[in-house]
Design an enzyme around this catalytic site. Structure first.
Site, PDB file in Angstrom:
ATOM      1  N   GLU A  91     -24.919  -4.187 -37.177  1.00 23.55           N
ATOM      2  CA  GLU A  91     -24.955  -3.239 -36.082  1.00 23.55           C
ATOM      3  C   GLU A  91     -25.876  -2.367 -36.714  1.00 23.55           C
ATOM      4  O   GLU A  91     -25.353  -1.484 -37.120  1.00 23.55           O
ATOM      5  CB  GLU A  91     -23.532  -2.882 -35.731  1.00 23.55           C
TER       6      GLU A  91
ATOM      7  N   ASP B  34     -20.224  -3.262 -39.017  1.00 25.76           N
ATOM      8  CA  ASP B  34     -19.900  -2.489 -38.151  1.00 25.76           C
ATOM      9  C   ASP B  34     -20.638  -1.215 -38.676  1.00 25.76           C
ATOM     10  O   ASP B  34     -20.665  -0.821 -39.767  1.00 25.76           O
ATOM     11  CB  ASP B  34     -18.278  -1.905 -38.097  1.00 25.76           C
TER      12      ASP B  34
END
Length: 689
Positions: free
Chosen positions: A370, A333
């Site tokens: 990401e 993330d």
């Protein structure tokens, strides 16, 4: 005699060794508890800084300790925020390396924030014994990227709905997921990507709501306890491992969405749960005013990921989940935060990223970035490292634009089809560097993408200000649910259009739980704090949208089809076209219209390794278009239609080897449709088209 290594709690002869890092503490105590709800410890062991401190590691050998022992720490030192120090001996602290965690029934995030003793209401760590579990020969699967199809899912949301048919005691748990593995296998996906399962603080949410997604970690080694159907201290650990073993037996890999960019301790007024109470300036990025936290994650704090101690913790965590928990991969993330140094400056060669990539225990493990953060750093196409794959948000945006009929979208969509060479070509990597998706947990579901023009996040309690305003969606004429059959037919067609492009484009396809049956979040594009039936997977949708489910299954089946003897990639059409010869067409052969007003694409070529010709038509125009077809050579009789999303089910996609013959030299593609034509099946070498 105690030792500084290994870090954390390690069972030893006659007890357990505990080691914890703190550079600035003056005193540390180890506390044991008989029960998770106990307000007072059953035993307290002071760690002597003279005899039991090596460098900045505090360690002690505690006799009589067994797996299942509940424990925590107290750290004494100055509370001097202007110096970055926030010691508070009134707060019970988790072990940063704790392999299991438990919550008391009266857990209070607020008590960890306010002055006073919070022992009774604090999370606590649990001693574990990794040797006690029988893996029965299980190992990570290491499936090739070219054979990977990712299903992003939420452990709780997958089976929490009453329609799941899972026993009440197992709904929303690791064990509940195991009961639904037959569905995943029938669907055909090869990997599940679980939203965060590291122990997180579900109370880190607006008042009256729950942190449902789990992007609020408090520990990087412990599986989230609330996802276990067993209330025993070690229940989550064993249940998670049982889930991994069951998924592997079904041939399905498990990828974890990991959050190494921030923690649940939030900003300067947040709770003291672990890191800030042990060594605040080591674990977090601080501003020039050391009482304030840098906030590149948009959550109040940012981990100091390139500090040697934090780097080691991150790599140790990943290594643990691979070697001891048999996980197959990770999705990071806001991974670009890991490229920042202690001042927030972006590093050309971030040590932590190279540590991860070069660690021998992680070789062969799937790593997905990401590649951006909440402060504007965007690295899609140039993320550090040699082997990272990247979530391609430009694929998402450009394919959405194309199918909603946006101007100037054809050239961008064409680039995405063939692996986004405008982004990745200079890196000379395989097409699978791009993870292709049009919907994920963050944003509209696929159903809502074709059902809403605007976000509807009022339930989140932020007056609809949260969540992105740039959804690139189109509601097909009506905002939200409708009984209009024409609108519903169009929405279903659009869903099939999106799935077709995701599955056939060069790269690794990913879709989110329930998109295959049009799961809706009622227009909420930021449902992180909504834990209720309207967000969970409603299993009655399998019957309601069985035609879309069948369509997706057949797409996946044909993408993964291979000739056993020759290892051909049979129907991953564009994946192979990217590496051979292909030609762009328009409604006229060899005359693709790249103008801003164009809304159609045609792509044709020969899959040389298989002797198959392919012709793909994408018509996002609001009227039908007649497309010329290449003339077949070498005795080929006709084109065959594999997919035409405008046809009524079940004719919109053919079963294996059931492709319908096409008569004539043109094909009429209906408005807003995708057509895939093929000619030839098997190894041969006809001349190219």
């Amino acid at each position: 005699m105690s030792t500084s290594f290994p870090i954390g709690a390690t069972l030893a002869a006659g007890g357990a060794n505990f080691s914890i890092y703190s550079r600035s503490a003056e005193k540390i105590e180890l506390l044991f508890f008989d029960r998770v709800d106990d307000a007072r410890p059953s035993r307290v062991i002071p760690i002597d800084p003279l005899t039991s401190r090596s460098y900045h590691y505090w360690h002690v050998l505690a006799p009589g300790v067994h797996a299942g022992q509940i424990y925590g720490f107290r750290a004494y030192g100055p509370f001097a925020p202007k110096r970055g120090l926030r010691f508070d001996p009134g707060k019970l602290l988790l072990d940063p390396y704790g392999r299991a965690a438990v919550l008391p029934k009266g857990y209070s995030r607020e008590a960890a924030r306010l002055p006073g003793d919070n022992t009774a209401t604090a999370m606590k760590s649990v001693v574990t014994d990794p040797r006690a579990y029988d893996w029965e020969g299980d190992l990570p699967l290491q499936r090739p990227w070219s054979r990977t199809i990712i299903y992003e899912m939420h452990v709780r949301g997958f089976t929490a709905h009453p329609s799941s048919g899972v026993a009440v005691s197992k709904r929303g748990t690791y064990a509940g997921l195991v009961e639904k593995i037959p569905y995943l296998k029938q669907l055909g996906i090869t990997a599940v990507e679980l939203l965060p399962v590291f122990q997180f603080d579900a109370h880190d949410a607006p008042p009256g709501r729950t942190n449902y997604w789990g992007y609020s970690p408090v520990g990087f080694f412990a599986p989230h306890q609330a996802y276990s159907s067993c209330e025993e201290p070690l229940g989550a650990l064993d249940e998670f491992r049982g889930m991994v073993k069951a998924l592997h037996r079904a041939g399905i890999e498990i990828i974890l969405d990991v959050v190494f960019n921030h923690t649940a301790e939030a900003g300067h007024d947040g709770p003291t749960q672990c890191f800030r109470g042990l060594d605040n300036p080591t674990y977090y990025l601080l501003q020039d005013d050391r009482s304030q936290y840098s906030n590149f994650a948009g959550t109040g704090n940012t981990l100091n990921a390139n500090h040697p101690v934090v780097r080691r913790m991150i790599v140790d965590s990943l290594r643990y989940w691979v070697t001891e928990m048999h996980v197959d991969g990770f999705r990071f993330d806001l991974a670009s935060i890991l490229a920042r140094d202690s001042s927030g400056v972006v590093l050309a060669n971030p040590p932590v990223l190279w540590d991860i990539e070069s660690d021998p225990a992680l070789a062969g493990t799937k790593m997905i970035a990401e590649a951006w953060d909440a402060a504007g750093l965007y690295q899609v196409g140039n993320f550090a490292g040699d082997s990272w794959k990247e979530w391609n948000d430009r694929f998402r945006d450009d394919i959405r634009d194309f199918f909603r009929g946006a101007e100037d979208s054809v050239a961008r969509a064409a680039d995405r089809l063939v692996g986004s060479p405008s982004i990745y070509a200079t890196r000379e990597r395989e097409p699978e560097e791009t993870i292709n998706f049009v919907a994920c947990h963050d944003g509209f579901t696929l159903n809502d993408l074709v059902s809403y023009n605007h976000k509807h996040n009022e339930e989140n309690g932020e007056h609809n200000r949260d969540g992105t305003n740039e959804n690139r969606s189109w509601n097909c004429g009506v905002e939200g649910p409708t009984d209009d059959p024409a609108v519903e037919t169009l929405r279903n067609r659009q869903a099939k259009n999106f799935f077709t492009v995701v599955m056939l484009s060069a790269g690794v396809p990913m879709f989110v739980m329930g998109d295959e049956v049009r799961r809706s979040q009622h227009g909420n594009n930021n449902a992180y704090c909504q834990d209720d039936e309207t967000r969970w997977f409603d299993w009655s949708l399998l019957a309601k949208h069985e035609d879309l489910l069948r369509f997706v299954k057949l797409l996946i089946e044909r993408r993964l089809m291979r000739d056993v003897e020759h290892e051909y990639r049979r129907a991953n059409l564009i994946q192979v076209l990217r590496d051979t010869n292909y030609t762009w067409h328009g409604v006229k052969l060899n005359q693709q219209d790249w103008s801003p007003a164009s809304h159609s694409i045609a792509l044709g070529g020969e899959l040389k390794t298989e002797g198959v010709l392919a012709h793909i038509i994408m018509n996002a125009y609001w009227e039908p278009l007649e497309f010329e077809l290449p003339v077949l050579k070498d005795g080929r009789q006709h084109w065959r239609c594999w997919i035409d999303t405008a046809l009524d089910p079940p004719n919109e996609i053919c079963e294996r080897n059931g492709d319908e013959p096409v008569v004539g030299n043109t094909y009429r593609a209906a408005a807003r449709s995708v057509v895939v034509l093929i000619s030839g099946e098997g190894p041969s070498s006809p001349s190219s088209i």
